[in-house]
Design a protein around this motif. Structure first.
Motif, PDB file in Angstrom:
ATOM      1  N   PHE A 147       0.835  -1.246   0.026  1.00 59.35           N
ATOM      2  CA  PHE A 147       0.100   0.132   0.064  1.00 59.35           C
ATOM      3  C   PHE A 147       0.850   1.316   0.046  1.00 59.35           C
ATOM      4  CE2 PHE A 147      -2.804  -3.244   1.897  1.00 59.35           C
ATOM      5  CZ  PHE A 147      -3.874  -3.105   0.923  1.00 59.35           C
ATOM      6  N   ASP A 148       2.069   1.101  -0.452  1.00 59.84           N
ATOM      7  CA  ASP A 148       2.996   2.292  -0.685  1.00 59.84           C
ATOM      8  C   ASP A 148       2.587   3.309  -1.630  1.00 59.84           C
ATOM      9  OD1 ASP A 148       3.707   0.272  -2.187  1.00 59.84           O
ATOM     10  OD2 ASP A 148       5.920   0.536  -1.748  1.00 59.84           O
ATOM     11  N   ALA A 149       1.636   2.595  -2.552  1.00 64.84           N
ATOM     12  CA  ALA A 149       1.071   3.650  -3.819  1.00 64.84           C
ATOM     13  C   ALA A 149      -0.267   4.453  -3.074  1.00 64.84           C
ATOM     14  CB  ALA A 149       0.732   2.976  -4.961  1.00 64.84           C
ATOM     15  N   ALA A 150      -0.587   4.257  -1.803  1.00 62.54           N
ATOM     16  CA  ALA A 150      -1.767   4.758  -1.398  1.00 62.54           C
ATOM     17  C   ALA A 150      -1.409   6.293  -1.343  1.00 62.54           C
ATOM     18  CB  ALA A 150      -2.178   4.339  -0.126  1.00 62.54           C
ATOM     19  N   ALA A 151      -2.625   7.242  -1.471  1.00 66.62           N
ATOM     20  CA  ALA A 151      -2.301   8.597  -1.120  1.00 66.62           C
ATOM     21  C   ALA A 151      -1.866   8.809   0.419  1.00 66.62           C
ATOM     22  CB  ALA A 151      -3.694   9.432  -1.159  1.00 66.62           C
ATOM     23  N   ARG A 152      -0.978   9.749   0.329  1.00 72.32           N
ATOM     24  CA  ARG A 152      -0.340  10.342   1.494  1.00 72.32           C
ATOM     25  C   ARG A 152       0.801   9.439   1.977  1.00 72.32           C
ATOM     26  NH1 ARG A 152      -5.542  10.761   2.532  1.00 72.32           N
ATOM     27  NH2 ARG A 152      -5.746   8.899   3.971  1.00 72.32           N
ATOM     28  N   ASP A 153       1.480   8.250   1.373  1.00 70.44           N
ATOM     29  CA  ASP A 153       2.246   7.902   1.828  1.00 70.44           C
ATOM     30  C   ASP A 153       3.472   8.524   1.450  1.00 70.44           C
ATOM     31  OD1 ASP A 153       3.257   4.503   2.187  1.00 70.44           O
ATOM     32  OD2 ASP A 153       4.749   5.708   0.686  1.00 70.44           O
ATOM     33  N   PRO A 154       4.571   8.535   2.364  1.00 68.93           N
ATOM     34  CA  PRO A 154       5.627   9.568   2.204  1.00 68.93           C
ATOM     35  C   PRO A 154       6.832   8.946   1.452  1.00 68.93           C
ATOM     36  CG  PRO A 154       5.616   8.191   4.407  1.00 68.93           C
ATOM     37  CD  PRO A 154       4.511   7.990   3.712  1.00 68.93           C
ATOM     38  N   LEU A 155       6.779   7.780   1.041  1.00 70.95           N
ATOM     39  CA  LEU A 155       7.814   7.271   0.114  1.00 70.95           C
ATOM     40  C   LEU A 155       7.240   7.068  -1.384  1.00 70.95           C
ATOM     41  CD1 LEU A 155       9.698   4.708   2.085  1.00 70.95           C
ATOM     42  CD2 LEU A 155      10.292   7.098   1.715  1.00 70.95           C
ATOM     43  N   GLY A 156       5.980   6.621  -1.420  1.00 70.88           N
ATOM     44  CA  GLY A 156       5.593   6.045  -2.717  1.00 70.88           C
ATOM     45  C   GLY A 156       5.326   7.241  -3.760  1.00 70.88           C
ATOM     46  N   GLY A 157       4.746   8.210  -3.129  1.00 70.43           N
ATOM     47  CA  GLY A 157       4.551   9.478  -3.973  1.00 70.43           C
ATOM     48  C   GLY A 157       3.263   9.264  -4.924  1.00 70.43           C
ATOM     49  N   MET A 158       2.438   8.400  -4.634  1.00 70.96           N
ATOM     50  CA  MET A 158       1.107   8.214  -5.625  1.00 70.96           C
ATOM     51  C   MET A 158      -0.129   8.537  -4.988  1.00 70.96           C
ATOM     52  SD  MET A 158       2.545   7.096  -8.335  1.00 70.96           S
ATOM     53  CE  MET A 158       3.678   6.093  -9.376  1.00 70.96           C
TER      54      MET A 158
END
Length: 250
Positions: free
Chosen positions: A85-96
């Motif tokens: 779920f690192d592509a989720a909004a507000r993830d600090p690393l994914g940026g998606m």
């Protein structure tokens, strides 16, 4: 990349991944050209995103136009999902910017495969609120709820270009992709020439969103020159495939 490496020579497993790629983003593997090795050539499907900020529209387009057609043609007996779920909004690393509704949509699409035999294993993510809300949306679909509807929206131009690049890489191996691009039928486990993209296929892949045309400006001290419709059509034929995909014949 570890999962891909395990199965990259195995033609009995279809591996698919949507991920950030390039511009120094870790780990720097999983380009569209990485389609597998040996007997597994054509069974690694990578959709590398070249930019940050992609959301539900971009992921839905990748599912509808490439991932799901290949998955249906492969006809799996079981679907395993490494649910990062690192592509989720507000993830600090994914940026998606994928919303819980976007994750629910993707889960519902995968649940339509293999007679519903779907296993989702939590993998990653760096924002606890985003992980919890996204995982809850996935669980609701696994328990039988319908996903909330996504607002109709086409992907942005860079995402459309990314999907086209991945489609070109997979077209030699999958008939559904080759047919969508208007090219020759795929030949299993062998490489054929990359198909030429027809304008109709590009327009169908992207949608019907209209973009404003740029106005031609005169450059002093050059004089105005008359431009005929035939000259405009010739210029359109010289535009790159992704441009025709975005703007159609205009």
């Amino acid at each position: 990349n570890g999962i891909q490496h395990i199965f990259e020579e195995d033609g009995s497993v279809l591996y698919a991944s949507l991920h950030r790629y390039g511009h120094g983003f870790y780990p720097g593997t999983g380009g569209a050209h990485a389609v597998g090795e040996g007997a597994g050539r054509g069974f690694s499907l990578n959709i590398p995103w070249s930019s940050a900020g992609y959301g539900d529209a971009e992921y839905a387009a990748a599912f509808e136009r490439l991932l799901m057609p290949v998955a249906r043609e492969f006809a799996p007996d079981l679907v395993l999902v490494a649910a990062g779920f690192d592509a989720a909004a507000r993830d600090p690393l994914g940026g998606m910017e994928v919303s819980p509704a976007g994750y629910a949509y993707m889960t519902a699409q995968l649940r339509s495969l293999a007679a519903g035999r779907l296993v989702v294993a939590l993998e990653g993510g760096y924002n606890l609120r985003s992980i919890s809300s996204s995982a809850a949306a996935v669980m609701r679909v696994l328990l039988g709820d319908d996903p909330p509807p996504l607002p109709p929206a086409p992907p942005c131009r860079s995402a459309a270009r990314d999907i086209l690049e991945a489609s070109r890489a997979m077209a030699p191996f999958w008939r559904s992709v080759a047919a969508a691009l208007g090219g020759p039928q795929a030949q299993p486990r062998s490489a054929v020439a990359r198909p030429r993209l027809s304008r109709a296929a590009l327009r169908e892949l992207y949608g019907t969103r209209a973009y404003p045309r740029r106005r031609r400006r005169s450059r002093w001290p050059f004089k105005w020159r008359a431009t005929t419709p035939s000259a405009w059509r010739g210029a359109a034929r010289r535009r790159p495939a992704w441009h025709r995909f975005m703007y159609g014949d205009e």
